[in-house]
Design a protein around this motif. Structure first.
Motif, PDB file in Angstrom:
ATOM      1  N   VAL A  93       0.974  -1.162   0.045  1.00 33.20           N
ATOM      2  CA  VAL A  93       0.105  -0.014   0.013  1.00 33.20           C
ATOM      3  C   VAL A  93       0.863   1.351   0.024  1.00 33.20           C
ATOM      4  O   VAL A  93       1.686   1.236   0.763  1.00 33.20           O
ATOM      5  N   ALA A 124      -5.870  -0.342  -4.607  1.00 29.42           N
ATOM      6  CA  ALA A 124      -7.436  -0.014  -4.432  1.00 29.42           C
ATOM      7  C   ALA A 124      -7.914  -1.150  -4.031  1.00 29.42           C
ATOM      8  O   ALA A 124      -8.933  -1.333  -3.059  1.00 29.42           O
ATOM      9  N   GLU A 125      -7.638  -2.342  -4.630  1.00 31.76           N
ATOM     10  CA  GLU A 125      -8.058  -3.676  -4.270  1.00 31.76           C
ATOM     11  C   GLU A 125      -7.731  -4.123  -2.890  1.00 31.76           C
ATOM     12  O   GLU A 125      -8.556  -4.542  -1.988  1.00 31.76           O
ATOM     13  N   MET A 127      -7.136  -1.852  -0.371  1.00 33.85           N
ATOM     14  CA  MET A 127      -7.852  -1.119   0.399  1.00 33.85           C
ATOM     15  C   MET A 127      -9.278  -1.617   0.531  1.00 33.85           C
ATOM     16  O   MET A 127      -9.936  -1.549   1.734  1.00 33.85           O
ATOM     17  N   HIS A 128      -9.791  -2.046  -0.631  1.00 29.34           N
ATOM     18  CA  HIS A 128     -11.298  -2.318  -0.353  1.00 29.34           C
ATOM     19  C   HIS A 128     -11.313  -3.697   0.441  1.00 29.34           C
ATOM     20  O   HIS A 128     -12.320  -3.866   1.060  1.00 29.34           O
ATOM     21  N   TRP A 129     -10.427  -4.627   0.241  1.00 31.90           N
ATOM     22  CA  TRP A 129     -10.264  -5.813   1.027  1.00 31.90           C
ATOM     23  C   TRP A 129     -10.349  -5.510   2.521  1.00 31.90           C
ATOM     24  O   TRP A 129     -11.015  -6.249   3.156  1.00 31.90           O
ATOM     25  N   LEU A 130      -9.569  -4.602   2.764  1.00 32.12           N
ATOM     26  CA  LEU A 130      -9.423  -4.361   4.144  1.00 32.12           C
ATOM     27  C   LEU A 130     -10.779  -3.650   4.821  1.00 32.12           C
ATOM     28  O   LEU A 130     -10.990  -3.968   5.940  1.00 32.12           O
ATOM     29  N   ARG A 131     -11.609  -3.137   3.928  1.00 33.27           N
ATOM     30  CA  ARG A 131     -12.833  -2.668   4.403  1.00 33.27           C
ATOM     31  C   ARG A 131     -13.829  -3.679   4.801  1.00 33.27           C
ATOM     32  O   ARG A 131     -14.528  -3.708   5.324  1.00 33.27           O
ATOM     33  N   MET A 154      -1.690   5.517   8.604  1.00 29.95           N
ATOM     34  CA  MET A 154      -3.070   5.540   8.334  1.00 29.95           C
ATOM     35  C   MET A 154      -3.855   4.145   8.293  1.00 29.95           C
ATOM     36  O   MET A 154      -4.790   3.854   8.620  1.00 29.95           O
ATOM     37  N   ILE A 158      -6.787   2.753  10.422  1.00 30.14           N
ATOM     38  CA  ILE A 158      -7.787   2.130   9.893  1.00 30.14           C
ATOM     39  C   ILE A 158      -8.188   0.763  10.539  1.00 30.14           C
ATOM     40  O   ILE A 158      -9.325   0.290  11.000  1.00 30.14           O
ATOM     41  N   SER A 161      -9.469   1.291  13.721  1.00 34.23           N
ATOM     42  CA  SER A 161     -10.807   1.727  13.923  1.00 34.23           C
ATOM     43  C   SER A 161     -11.754   0.515  13.636  1.00 34.23           C
ATOM     44  O   SER A 161     -13.051   0.581  13.967  1.00 34.23           O
ATOM     45  N   ARG A 162     -11.209  -0.319  12.755  1.00 35.79           N
ATOM     46  CA  ARG A 162     -12.175  -1.656  12.658  1.00 35.79           C
ATOM     47  C   ARG A 162     -12.132  -2.598  13.557  1.00 35.79           C
ATOM     48  O   ARG A 162     -12.885  -3.526  13.700  1.00 35.79           O
TER      49      ARG A 162
ATOM     50  N   LEU B 209     -10.026   5.353  -1.061  1.00 35.06           N
ATOM     51  CA  LEU B 209     -10.150   4.155  -1.545  1.00 35.06           C
ATOM     52  C   LEU B 209     -10.958   3.080  -0.460  1.00 35.06           C
ATOM     53  O   LEU B 209     -11.537   2.307  -0.689  1.00 35.06           O
ATOM     54  N   TYR B 210     -10.692   3.294   0.686  1.00 38.57           N
ATOM     55  CA  TYR B 210     -11.077   2.425   1.903  1.00 38.57           C
ATOM     56  C   TYR B 210     -12.635   2.793   2.241  1.00 38.57           C
ATOM     57  O   TYR B 210     -13.210   1.635   2.332  1.00 38.57           O
ATOM     58  N   TYR B 215     -15.792  -0.732  -5.889  1.00 35.78           N
ATOM     59  CA  TYR B 215     -14.535  -1.295  -5.846  1.00 35.78           C
ATOM     60  C   TYR B 215     -13.836  -1.009  -7.525  1.00 35.78           C
ATOM     61  O   TYR B 215     -14.258  -1.593  -8.112  1.00 35.78           O
ATOM     62  N   ILE B 216     -12.848  -0.137  -7.419  1.00 40.79           N
ATOM     63  CA  ILE B 216     -12.075   0.002  -8.580  1.00 40.79           C
ATOM     64  C   ILE B 216     -11.383  -1.265  -8.875  1.00 40.79           C
ATOM     65  O   ILE B 216     -10.440  -1.680  -8.420  1.00 40.79           O
TER      66      ILE B 216
END
Lengths: 215, 241
Positions: A93, A124-125, A127-131, A154, A158, A161-162, B209-210, B215-216
């Motif tokens: 990241v 991007a992927e 970060m999305h997974w982390l979400r 950061m 995150i 925070s999760r 992004l988060y 999802y890009i």
């Protein structure tokens, strides 16, 4: 008719078992960290140690991993019981990706640009997974570099925070200028384990902690 | 006697003009106001008001003008005198003009139009004047009353325009800041999760992004993304269709 009723009951019972079983599925542990921290080396080390397979190619070139790669059902045995996890190796990241940094690695511009784009998509992927898709995090840091970076702060923020369980690994202890204490000082609120994923140093403790944290 | 020199203790009748040129006894220009009878010994407390009156001279002038106007009203005399008397007050200061007119204009109007109104007004003022029995006290009370009303209107008149001006200005100033803050927020919100500086050069907004639901999954060099739309969006789309 009673037969159908029985059949239906048994099917629903099986379905219920299936869904109940799903909640006990292996936890998905994301291996996160900045580029070139040794995430893939660690993922491969873990996968080879417990499944015999590798997760993906390792490289000195940053952003070798540009798509999250998953190794499912890695069963880690500790003290007689088994902890089953899915390991997700994520792209490093970062906040900036520049193809020019790949040009130093004997790469044509087109290839560098493509790699750069893929790396960006990979971040991007990740970060999305982390979400959404991660139950716990192994945060890998290169112990020869300064951990006080925007990305590290950061991401750890995150993760906190999760409320995700997190282990911080101070990697590359085989290198001379490795400084594990600097990482411990940077994130005193989290457990930091030193290791060399490349040399396999201190892996026993890493597995102990993984089993404790994510088991 | 309501006024007393704070220096020598000389007392003056309420509304006395003597004070305007300083105490005749000692030349002092600080006077103390006592609503009721005062002992000959002058206690030196409450010196706030006296300094103002003689120092400025304006309130007393106003009081005088107002008193004369009031007297005319009170006497139900011809409507012409009040306007005649008003100009002197105008001459005194423009401030006085506004205050005397503001405070007493309705009364003079009432006096000129109908005697009943004038008497009503007079009654109203009588009730106010009841505190003092003397004619002097009466005059003084009207001076006090007008001084009070003068203070109010004075405060109102100068303050209102500036305050309105401020109200106009401050919102502008305030509005500027919120606007800037809002703009910054808007820009931050609009700041793309991936900024394409040049082909192969990207800046990533990790928090964006988060945070974003979609999802890009692929970048295109024209700055467009291929995104995976969350199922909830797809579901709502279907419903719309």
């Amino acid at each position: 008719m009673g037969l159908f009723a029985d059949l239906r009951d048994s099917i629903s019972a099986v379905t219920a078992k299936l869904f109940a079983g799903e909640s006990e599925d292996p936890k998905r542990i994301g291996i996160y960290g900045p580029p070139n921290a040794g995430k893939t080396t660690l993922a491969n080390r873990i996968a080879r140690d417990w499944t015999g397979d590798a997760v993906g190619p390792e490289s000195h070139i940053p952003h070798e991993t540009r798509r999250a790669r998953r190794k499912e059902n890695v069963e880690i045995e500790r003290d007689g019981h088994t902890v089953s996890i899915d390991i997700v190796d994520t792209p490093g990241v970062t906040t900036k990706v520049d193809y020019e940094e790949f040009l130093d690695h004997d790469m044509e511009k087109d290839e560098a640009v493509r790699r750069s784009r893929e790396a960006t998509e990979g971040v991007a992927e990740a970060m999305h997974w982390l979400r959404e898709d991660v139950d716990g995090v192994i945060y890998v840091l290169d112990s020869t570099t300064d951990p006080f970076t925007q990305v590290n702060t950061m991401l750890i923020g995150i993760i906190e925070s999760r409320d995700l369980p997190v282990l911080i690994l101070a990697n590359k202890t085989d290198l001379e200028d490795s400084n594990v204490q600097r990482i411990r000082n940077a994130f005193p609120q989290h457990e930091t384990i030193e290791l060399s994923a490349l040399e396999g140093e201190n892996m026993d403790e890493v597995y102990d902690r993984i089993a404790e944290k994510f088991g | 006697m309501p006024h007393q020199c704070t220096n020598c203790g000389h007392t003056f009748a309420d509304g006395s003009k003597e004070m305007l040129s300083g105490c005749p006894e000692c030349g002092g220009n600080k006077f103390q106001f006592h609503p009721g009878e005062i002992p000959d010994d002058a206690p030196d407390d409450g010196t706030e008001e006296p300094p103002e009156r003689p120092d400025t001279g304006v309130p007393s002038a106003v009081g005088k003008a107002a008193a004369t106007v009031r007297d005319f009203v009170r006497d139900d005399s011809a409507p012409t005198p009040p306007p005649d008397d008003a100009p002197p007050s105008d001459e005194a200061t423009p401030r006085d003009d506004a205050t005397t007119q503001g405070g007493d204009a309705p009364e003079t109007g009432g006096a000129s139009s109908t005697g009943s109104r004038a008497s009503d007004d007079a009654d109203g003022h009588d009730s106010a004047d009841e505190t003092a029995a003397d004619a002097d006290a009466d005059v003084e009370d009207t001076a006090q009353a007008s001084a009070r009303s003068e203070m109010v209107t004075d405060d109102d008149l100068p303050e209102r325009p500036p305050s309105e001006g401020r109200v106009v200005k401050e919102p502008d100033a305030d509005a500027d800041e919120p606007d800037m803050a809002a703009l910054r927020e808007e820009l931050n919100e609009q700041f793309e999760s991936i900024k394409v500086l040049a082909p192969g050069q990207y800046e990533l907004n990790l928090m964006e992004l988060y945070d974003r639901e979609e999802y890009i999954i692929a970048l295109q060099e024209n700055g467009r993304y291929v995104i995976e739309v969350p199922e909830t969006f797809a579901g709502s789309d279907r419903r719309e269709e």
